[in-house]
Design a protein around this motif. Structure first.
Motif, PDB file in Angstrom:
ATOM      1  N   LEU A 174     -58.384 -20.104 -46.773  1.00  0.00           N
ATOM      2  CA  LEU A 174     -58.426 -21.230 -45.833  1.00  0.00           C
ATOM      3  C   LEU A 174     -57.370 -21.066 -44.744  1.00  0.00           C
ATOM      4  O   LEU A 174     -57.609 -21.377 -43.571  1.00  0.00           O
ATOM      5  N   LEU A 175     -56.194 -20.576 -45.142  1.00  0.00           N
ATOM      6  CA  LEU A 175     -55.125 -20.353 -44.158  1.00  0.00           C
ATOM      7  C   LEU A 175     -55.539 -19.273 -43.164  1.00  0.00           C
ATOM      8  O   LEU A 175     -55.281 -19.384 -41.953  1.00  0.00           O
ATOM      9  N   ARG A 176     -56.190 -18.217 -43.685  1.00  0.00           N
ATOM     10  CA  ARG A 176     -56.679 -17.158 -42.787  1.00  0.00           C
ATOM     11  C   ARG A 176     -57.716 -17.699 -41.814  1.00  0.00           C
ATOM     12  O   ARG A 176     -57.691 -17.388 -40.618  1.00  0.00           O
ATOM     13  N   ILE A 177     -58.664 -18.515 -42.308  1.00  0.00           N
ATOM     14  CA  ILE A 177     -59.696 -19.099 -41.450  1.00  0.00           C
ATOM     15  C   ILE A 177     -59.063 -19.967 -40.373  1.00  0.00           C
ATOM     16  O   ILE A 177     -59.455 -19.916 -39.195  1.00  0.00           O
ATOM     17  N   ALA A 178     -58.055 -20.756 -40.744  1.00  0.00           N
ATOM     18  CA  ALA A 178     -57.358 -21.608 -39.770  1.00  0.00           C
ATOM     19  C   ALA A 178     -56.682 -20.745 -38.701  1.00  0.00           C
ATOM     20  O   ALA A 178     -56.730 -21.056 -37.502  1.00  0.00           O
ATOM     21  N   HIS A 179     -56.044 -19.650 -39.145  1.00  0.00           N
ATOM     22  CA  HIS A 179     -55.378 -18.756 -38.194  1.00  0.00           C
ATOM     23  C   HIS A 179     -56.379 -18.130 -37.228  1.00  0.00           C
ATOM     24  O   HIS A 179     -56.142 -18.063 -36.016  1.00  0.00           O
ATOM     25  N   GLU A 180     -57.535 -17.701 -37.750  1.00  0.00           N
ATOM     26  CA  GLU A 180     -58.557 -17.086 -36.899  1.00  0.00           C
ATOM     27  C   GLU A 180     -59.113 -18.097 -35.896  1.00  0.00           C
ATOM     28  O   GLU A 180     -59.338 -17.760 -34.721  1.00  0.00           O
ATOM     29  N   ALA A 181     -59.331 -19.331 -36.347  1.00  0.00           N
ATOM     30  CA  ALA A 181     -59.820 -20.372 -35.431  1.00  0.00           C
ATOM     31  C   ALA A 181     -58.785 -20.653 -34.338  1.00  0.00           C
ATOM     32  O   ALA A 181     -59.134 -20.848 -33.166  1.00  0.00           O
ATOM     33  N   ALA A 182     -57.513 -20.654 -34.730  1.00  0.00           N
ATOM     34  CA  ALA A 182     -56.438 -20.874 -33.745  1.00  0.00           C
ATOM     35  C   ALA A 182     -56.413 -19.742 -32.718  1.00  0.00           C
ATOM     36  O   ALA A 182     -56.193 -19.981 -31.522  1.00  0.00           O
TER      37      ALA A 182
END
Length: 451
Positions: A222-230
């Motif tokens: 989830l943290l990776r997905i948030a980083h990619e979206a950012a």
């Protein structure tokens, strides 16, 4: 000497409804049209063959007339429809788009006909619907054996219609691994239709709250997905030319590909950053629970409006809760209000989702909470830029991947976010694969702006 011929017809030898014809030495009988003389019974009987022939002839004539009228009307309607399509095409800036596509051979963008998209989506069949939202309905389509996402937009105003072609030129050049690719559009309809690449694995919303929640995706993912979206939003804000404000950042607009990599979607509903600071967005766009309070007051949509909405996404990851509840008191309905209240009381543990508390260190969770708090600042100027948010998430990801190494978060957090951090660790980055930046400017000469 010949005797005078007797007119046998004077003796009415023929049927009463027939005709008698006298000739020398004899006579012959006939019947009116539609009847046939039968000598044996000396009667006029209906001529069925003649009647059938006439009836079929009349029927055929009527069918011919009807078909002629139908095709005539069809041709007229088709000409009218073509004129309407041409007018819509002109209104939406299609001529400008075509001119640019001819001059720029490398522009990977397609202008689809309405017929192509109707065929691709089975006439926009309900079974093809991928999702519905405030900006329109998205259908799954197939063109040349390639899956696509076809978005029928909601109504747009006259200003948007006129500038649609210009905006498509700019949006079509957005090429980033964390942004859904805009493949083309259809301009033959009153409200333009957008065509995107198809992203198969649902949304971040479904992963956290919906049908994919049972997968129990790890916090690191989830943290990776948030980083990619950012990273995707950072690209729109900082590297697109002109900058693009998304305007509707939320978990349901973060799609996931085969590898569960994040792709920011629905930026076709975005606006281009205004060149004039006095310009206002007259119609509120966005989704309740994610809306920037400052934007609601000023009607000015800025990059920091997207940052606020992204802060709400971080809360959903931390808490597993929806951004807005329909029940409860006013302060208990908004996830951001609940979170900020817990942070004020130094009671972050009360709002964290249980499996996250057991999976990750409180130092990491507090670092993410501090970032969310900064994104949710009531004053837009005090919020970090999306680039700073992406960098901080990248740093937190490294921390979660190397939990055995202490790092000094305080110095990094202050330099990145301009604020104080409540945590302190240090991480050894030697040997850690540092990804090359993909944030290269696009179309630096472009000067198209929303008005």
């Amino acid at each position: 000497m010949h005797s005078a011929d007797v007119n046998e017809c004077n003796y009415n030898p023929c049927p009463s409804d027939g005709f008698c014809h006298n000739i020398i030495g004899e006579h012959w009988c006939s019947c009116r049209v539609g009847k046939r003389y039968v000598k044996q019974s000396n009667t006029c009987n209906p001529d069925t063959g003649f009647i059938i022939g006439v009836t079929m002839g009349l029927f055929g004539l009527m069918v011919f007339i009807v078909i002629t009228i139908f095709w005539g009307q069809l041709i007229i309607q088709k000409r009218k429809l073509n004129k309407v399509k041409q007018e819509y095409f002109r209104q939406h800036g299609g001529l400008l788009l075509f001119d640019r596509m001819k001059s720029d051979k490398g522009l990977a963008f397609t202008v689809y006909s309405l017929a192509e998209l109707i065929h691709a989506t089975d006439n926009f069949d309900n079974s093809r619907i991928l999702g519905k939202g405030g900006h329109g309905t998205v259908y799954k389509g197939i063109i040349k054996n390639m899956p696509i996402a076809v978005k029928r937009c909601a109504l747009v105003d006259d200003r948007q219609k006129k500038e649609f072609g210009q905006e498509m030129l700019i949006l079509s050049q957005i090429n980033h691994k964390n942004i859904v690719k805009l493949l083309g559009c259809c301009l033959e309809v009153e409200v333009p239709i957008l065509v995107y690449e198809f992203v198969p694995h649902g949304t971040l919303f479904e992963l956290i709250h919906g049908k994919n929640h049972a997968l129990q995706i790890s916090f690191n993912t989830l943290l990776r997905i948030a980083h990619e979206a950012a990273e995707g939003l950072c690209f729109l804000h900082s590297y697109a030319s002109p900058p693009i404000i998304h305007g509707d950042v939320k978990t349901s607009n973060i799609l996931l590909d085969d590898n569960y990599m994040a792709k920011v979607s629905d930026f076709g509903a975005s606006i281009l950053a205004p060149s004039d600071k006095e310009q206002f967005v007259t119609m509120v766009q966005g989704t309740c629970g994610y809306l920037d309070p400052e934007y609601m007051q000023t009607c000015q949509l800025t990059e920091k409006s997207d940052v606020y909405s992204f802060g709400v996404i971080l809360l959903e990851i931390l808490t597993g809760q929806l951004p807005l509840k329909l029940k409860g008191s006013e302060t208990q309905r908004s996830l951001s209000s609940i979170f900020l209240s817990a942070m004020k009381e130094n009671n972050l543990d009360a709002v964290l989702v249980s499996h996250v508390k057991g999976e990750e260190s409180m130092e990491l969770l507090r670092g993410l909470a501090d970032l969310a708090k900064k994104c949710l600042d009531m004053c837009g100027d005090n919020r970090p830029f999306m680039k700073e948010v992406a960098d901080e998430l990248n740093r937190l990801r490294k921390l979660s991947m190397h939990p055995w190494v202490r790092i000094d978060l305080e110095m990094d957090a202050e330099s990145l976010l301009g604020g104080e951090s409540t945590s302190g660790y240090e991480i050894e980055l030697n040997g850690y694969p540092m990804g090359e930046s993909e944030n290269q400017p696009i179309n630096p000469r472009s000067s198209y702006y929303a008005r």
